[in-house]
Enzyme design. Structure first.
Site, PDB file in Angstrom:
ATOM      1  N   TYR A 179      17.397 -30.062  40.847  1.00 42.68           N
ATOM      2  CA  TYR A 179      17.655 -29.194  39.694  1.00 42.68           C
ATOM      3  C   TYR A 179      19.164 -29.005  39.524  1.00 42.68           C
ATOM      4  O   TYR A 179      19.962 -29.660  40.187  1.00 42.68           O
ATOM      5  CB  TYR A 179      16.869 -27.899  39.841  1.00 42.68           C
ATOM      6  CG  TYR A 179      15.376 -28.172  39.864  1.00 42.68           C
ATOM      7  CD1 TYR A 179      14.745 -28.779  38.791  1.00 42.68           C
ATOM      8  CD2 TYR A 179      14.617 -27.893  40.997  1.00 42.68           C
ATOM      9  CE1 TYR A 179      13.392 -29.077  38.821  1.00 42.68           C
ATOM     10  CE2 TYR A 179      13.254 -28.188  41.041  1.00 42.68           C
ATOM     11  CZ  TYR A 179      12.653 -28.783  39.942  1.00 42.68           C
ATOM     12  OH  TYR A 179      11.310 -29.099  39.981  1.00 42.68           O
ATOM     13  N   ARG A 226      19.133 -22.037  48.630  1.00 39.17           N
ATOM     14  CA  ARG A 226      18.286 -23.069  49.226  1.00 39.17           C
ATOM     15  C   ARG A 226      18.885 -24.444  48.944  1.00 39.17           C
ATOM     16  O   ARG A 226      19.263 -24.740  47.802  1.00 39.17           O
ATOM     17  CB  ARG A 226      16.869 -23.003  48.656  1.00 39.17           C
ATOM     18  CG  ARG A 226      15.866 -23.893  49.424  1.00 39.17           C
ATOM     19  CD  ARG A 226      14.479 -23.831  48.815  1.00 39.17           C
ATOM     20  NE  ARG A 226      13.448 -24.127  49.801  1.00 39.17           N
ATOM     21  CZ  ARG A 226      12.376 -24.856  49.579  1.00 39.17           C
ATOM     22  NH1 ARG A 226      12.149 -25.368  48.376  1.00 39.17           N
ATOM     23  NH2 ARG A 226      11.485 -25.073  50.522  1.00 39.17           N
TER      24      ARG A 226
END
Length: 357
Positions: A179, A226
């Site tokens: 992403y 993350r």
């Protein structure tokens, strides 16, 4: 195994155990991004774990990639998430909302404004995506201008503030799985020639600036990230200097004093050991597909302070109890992972129900 059930510090919080629910897209929000009616029940069912990390939640209209994923940037979103955070807190757990900007992993048919996706560079991922019209190829995104980058960082900051208003204990930046934040890290998705492309330092800049802006807005102790070193999904290639990029990035993020680093580990044990040494605060480790008999081993070895699990927790709302008693686990049903209603979402049987039946 017993260390899994001991309390652990995470930022300013003391968690009731060392198990975390990994973030998992479920695509059950309303079309305006407000969490769905069953979301509070879904998360509360699993709140005997020390930490709940929510599904990826877009920080803006531009940040949406998939259909019916939640947002956290409008008043309606805040009210929807407040029901969830209250339900989780009532069970004694803590909850971090994961902020996920999909970047190029999007399609105009899936977003509120139906605009072209944005990304570091105008390079399509070479993959299809499910849309309201069925499977379609993901189109070429629009390269972000410097002004766009500043606005995107401001969107992350605003969404983080909204998450705290909604009662979240903090936010986790989604810097993994191909992403937007991850796209800046990978030369296959980022061919910029300005201060956000080229060198390791430049490709890491966006991730660091997003983290710094959010930490400034809500506090470093409520900010986390993350990462997934070595991911090759959806056209991502981090290049030969990928490991060195992560060593640099983690060292710089550590300077910010964030609550935790969450690593989705894909097999480079040497790099993982280096990142563990570079990171001075709580580290959460997720190993996809980990056999049950190895649960807890990263806590014992000192590689991790918490371990995160996805599908096992998805299919077992009483995951903690089943671990304690060495009871069998439900199998996850892939047919119900994305979209739909209660089936495969809040109807997985508890061990007590299975035993009674």
């Amino acid at each position: 195994m017993t260390r899994l059930f001991q309390p652990v510090r995470l930022g300013d919080y003391t968690l009731q155990n060392r198990l975390a629910m990994a973030p998992m897209t479920r695509s059950r929000a309303e079309f305006d991004g407000t969490p769905g009616a069953l979301a509070a029940e879904y998360y509360a069912q699993r709140a005997d774990l020390g930490l709940i990390v929510t599904e990826g939640t877009q920080p803006s209209d531009d940040g949406q990639g998939y259909l019916t994923t939640p947002g956290i940037y409008t008043a309606a979103h805040v009210e929807g998430w407040r029901k969830i955070t209250s339900a989780v807190h009532a069970k004694g757990s803590h909850i971090f909302i994961q902020l996920m900007h999909a970047g190029r992993m999007s399609h105009p048919d899936n977003t509120p404004h139906h605009r072209q996706a944005v990304a570091p560079s105008a390079i399509a991922p070479g993959a299809p995506m499910f849309t309201v019209k069925g499977m379609q190829d993901i189109p070429v995104p629009r390269a972000l201008t410097l002004n766009d980058i500043r606005q995107t960082i401001a969107d992350f900051r605003h969404a983080a503030r909204r998450a705290i208003e909604a009662g979240a204990d903090g936010i986790e930046i989604h810097g993994a799985n191909a992403y937007l934040v991850h796209q800046f890290l990978a030369p296959s998705a980022n061919v910029r020639t300005d201060e956000y492309g080229g060198s390791i330092e430049n490709r890491a800049r966006f991730a660091i600036e997003v983290a710094a802006a959010i930490a400034d807005e809500i506090g470093a102790d409520r900010t986390a990230i993350r990462l997934s070193p070595g991911t090759t999904m959806w056209g991502i290639d981090e290049g030969a200097d990928g490991p060195d990029l992560y060593r640099y990035l983690v060292a710089e993020l550590d300077r910010l004093g964030l609550a935790y680093l969450h690593i989705m580990h894909l097999g480079n044990e040497g790099l993982l050991a280096d990142l563990r040494n570079l990171w001075t605060r709580a580290l959460i480790l997720s190993r996809p597909g980990r056999p049950r008999e190895q649960i807890g081993s990263d806590i014992v070895s000192g590689l991790a302070d918490l371990e995160a699990y996805g599908q096992l927790v998805l299919a077992n709302p009483d995951f903690l109890s089943r671990l304690r008693t060495d009871a069998p686990m439900n199998d996850a049903d892939p047919r119900t992972f994305f979209g739909g209603g209660a089936e495969g979402y809040v109807d997985y049987p508890l061990l007590s129900e299975a035993t009674a039946a």
